[in-house]
Scaffold this active site. Structure first.
Site, short mmCIF file in Angstrom:
data_model
loop_
_atom_site.label_atom_id
_atom_site.label_comp_id
_atom_site.label_asym_id
_atom_site.label_seq_id
_atom_site.Cartn_x
_atom_site.Cartn_y
_atom_site.Cartn_z
N HIS A 1 -4.89 -3.74 -2.47
CA HIS A 1 -4.46 -2.91 -3.61
C HIS A 1 -4.15 -3.73 -4.85
CE1 HIS A 1 -4.35 0.56 -0.95
NE2 HIS A 1 -3.89 -0.30 -0.05
N SER B 1 0.80 -1.23 0.00
CA SER B 1 0.00 0.00 0.00
C SER B 1 0.83 1.28 0.00
CB SER B 1 -0.93 0.01 1.20
OG SER B 1 -0.20 0.08 2.41
N LYS C 1 -12.03 -0.35 -2.15
CA LYS C 1 -11.18 0.19 -3.23
C LYS C 1 -11.83 -0.14 -4.57
CE LYS C 1 -7.65 0.11 0.17
NZ LYS C 1 -8.35 -0.51 1.30
N1 PMP Z 1 -5.22 -3.73 4.12
C1 PMP Z 1 -4.51 -2.85 3.40
C2 PMP Z 1 -3.29 -3.32 2.68
C3 PMP Z 1 -4.92 -1.51 3.32
O1 PMP Z 1 -4.21 -0.63 2.61
C4 PMP Z 1 -6.08 -1.10 4.03
C5 PMP Z 1 -6.55 0.34 4.02
N2 PMP Z 1 -6.41 1.03 2.91
C6 PMP Z 1 -6.76 -2.05 4.78
C7 PMP Z 1 -6.32 -3.36 4.82
C8 PMP Z 1 -8.01 -1.65 5.55
O2 PMP Z 1 -9.07 -1.52 4.68
P1 PMP Z 1 -10.29 -0.51 4.88
O3 PMP Z 1 -9.74 0.88 4.68
O4 PMP Z 1 -11.23 -0.88 3.80
O5 PMP Z 1 -10.79 -0.69 6.25
#
Ligand code: PMP
Length: 457
Positions: free
Chosen positions: A268, A240, A300
């Site tokens: 991602h 990420s 996403k």
């Molecule tokens: N896993 C990863 C790799 C993330 O980047 C994120 C947040 N962007 C999450 C889990 C958590 O997801 P959410 O924002 O949908 O709660």
């Protein structure tokens, strides 16, 4: 050069003095008999309890925030976070009444705002209302929950899937449900906070390994596998913060060799990797059982909210009947489940979306390289960081770019190591080549100006 104003300098000095005083108070004295027992240091009676123990505004964590804010004010930085978007955020967005070029959305395949996705949500609201009202165990399922879970299981070619109301909570509760104190969790050093929190909660031993260093995983397991009951290796399909890819082919071989479990966070990677955007499995040509636990987020590419776990029947049964984040938490709003199901359908029916995102990611990297910008380890998919260095410079650059019509967020310490601050670009299928060129040019020009005016900050 921005001059710091004397009032804010005084405020910073006062906060620093308080932070220093508190640190010296909390240092155990040399002859303290039980420095680890907080009660011995706090006081004999309620009269001795310091305000920092019962007033939230005096908590160390809050004082640290205040200090950071004062330092930012002193440096003349504006808060780059919590910008208000006045419409659907895609390749462009509206902020403060003005249209901006936008690289700060997870709307990877431009499906948030797609009329069919919106219609699926409206239809579900008309039929089921806006809320699932309670945990699905007690308030029951709605057909959109089942449809989404079936679609996700089919996508990964596994037995079943289950959705949770938060992506973050999905990792926390799934990991803490599956692992315990006799187990070991091996995670990449750059793993997302949610995995880290789940690992802590599980009580298992944790080892962070150097980023993407599968040889270190092998060496660790060769040395230590026998000391633990279960071993879980957790990685991200696409990282990420850095935008590079986990070496899944190597990790699948290692998890088989050492009889470990492999969990992949596809946050991602779904919609991003593979010909049709099916994610890491498609990218590496993995067999369905190669990964024990597929985890992903719905916020996403699938433009809803929440997370999922996909895998064998037994895994999903365990989640549905024992994971606290599922059992004791409300079911996903049916409208969001319906929206994500429709988004998944569109992703598969229109593989040109994933192809466009991939072409855009590559183009961004080419353009950035040509402009002399560093993109770190990015493999050129959904996430492309432009490495800036210091946190102050990254924050200042993001603000300056915002004023020039480019919305991109800085990632600063403590999210990344100090000195590795960056602007993180989320590349989507909706960006045009011209928008990418414009963004890169704006960053290169603005960064050069900042270096000239602010030097090495
Ligand atoms: N896993 C990863 C790799 C993330 O980047 C994120 C947040 N962007 C999450 C889990 C958590 O997801 P959410 O924002 O949908 O709660």
């Amino acid at each position: 050069m921005t001059q710091s104003n004397p009032a804010s300098r005084d405020a910073v000095e006062a906060l620093l003095a308080r932070a220093r005083a508190r640190r010296s108070l909390s240092q155990p004295t040399a002859n303290a008999e039980a420095p680890d027992e907080p009660a011995a240091q706090i006081g004999q009676s309620a009269d001795d309890i310091p305000a920092s123990s019962y007033r939230i505004d005096q908590f160390d964590a809050y004082q640290t925030l205040k200090l950071q804010k004062a330092l930012a004010d002193q440096a003349g930085l504006e808060n780059p976070f919590f910008r208000v978007h006045e419409g659907i955020a895609s390749a462009t967005s509206r902020i403060d009444g003005a249209e901006v070029l936008n690289f700060a959305t997870y709307n990877y395949l431009d499906l948030n705002g797609h009329p069919a996705v919106a219609e699926a949500a409206f239809k579900a609201i008309r039929q089921y209302g806006v809320s699932a009202s309670a945990s699905r165990l007690v308030s029951g399922e709605r057909p959109p929950h089942q449809a989404l879970e079936q679609a996700l299981a089919t996508l990964y070619g596994v037995d079943d899937a289950v959705v949770f109301v938060s992506g973050h909570a999905t990792n926390v509760t799934a990991i803490a449900t599956l692992l315990g104190p006799r187990d070991l969790i091996i995670h990449d050093r750059l793993i997302h906070n949610s995995v880290y929190e789940g690992a802590k909660l599980s009580g298992a031993q944790r080892r962070g390994v150097a980023h993407n260093d599968y040889r270190a995983v092998d060496a660790l397991l060769t040395r230590e596998r026998g000391r633990f009951e279960k071993v879980l290796i957790v990685v991200e399909g696409v990282y990420s913060m850095d935008g590079d890819i986990a070496p899944l082919d190597e990790l699948v071989a290692l998890k088989k060799k050492h009889k470990a479990l492999l969990m992949v966070d596809e946050a991602h990677a779904l919609g991003v990797l593979g010909r049709a955007g099916r994610g890491s499995q498609e990218h590496f040509g993995l067999a369905p059982g190669d990964v024990d636990i597929w985890m992903g987020t719905l916020s996403k590419t699938l433009c809803g909210c929440g997370g999922f776990i996909a895998g064998c029947f037994e895994l999903i049964e365990l989640m549905k009947l024992t994971a606290p984040g599922f059992v004791f938490s409300v079911g996903m709003p049916p409208a969001l489940a319906a929206a994500s199901t429709k988004a998944l359908e569109l992703m598969l029916e229109e593989p040109e979306r994933a192809a466009a995102l991939q072409a855009n990611g590559r183009y961004f990297i080419e353009q950035a390289n040509a402009a002399g910008l560093e993109v770190g380890r990015s493999a050129g998919y959904s996430v492309v960081p432009v490495m800036i260095g210091g946190s102050v410079r990254a924050a200042r650059l993001s603000t300056a770019l915002g004023k020039r019509g480019l919305n991109v967020q800085p990632i600063t310490y403590p999210a990344v190591e100090e000195g590795e601050a960056r602007l993180r670009f989320f590349v989507t299928s909706a960006h045009s080549k011209a928008q990418i060129r414009e963004a890169v040019t704006l960053v290169a020009e603005t960064l050069a100006e900042l270096k000239a005016t602010h030097g090495d900050e």
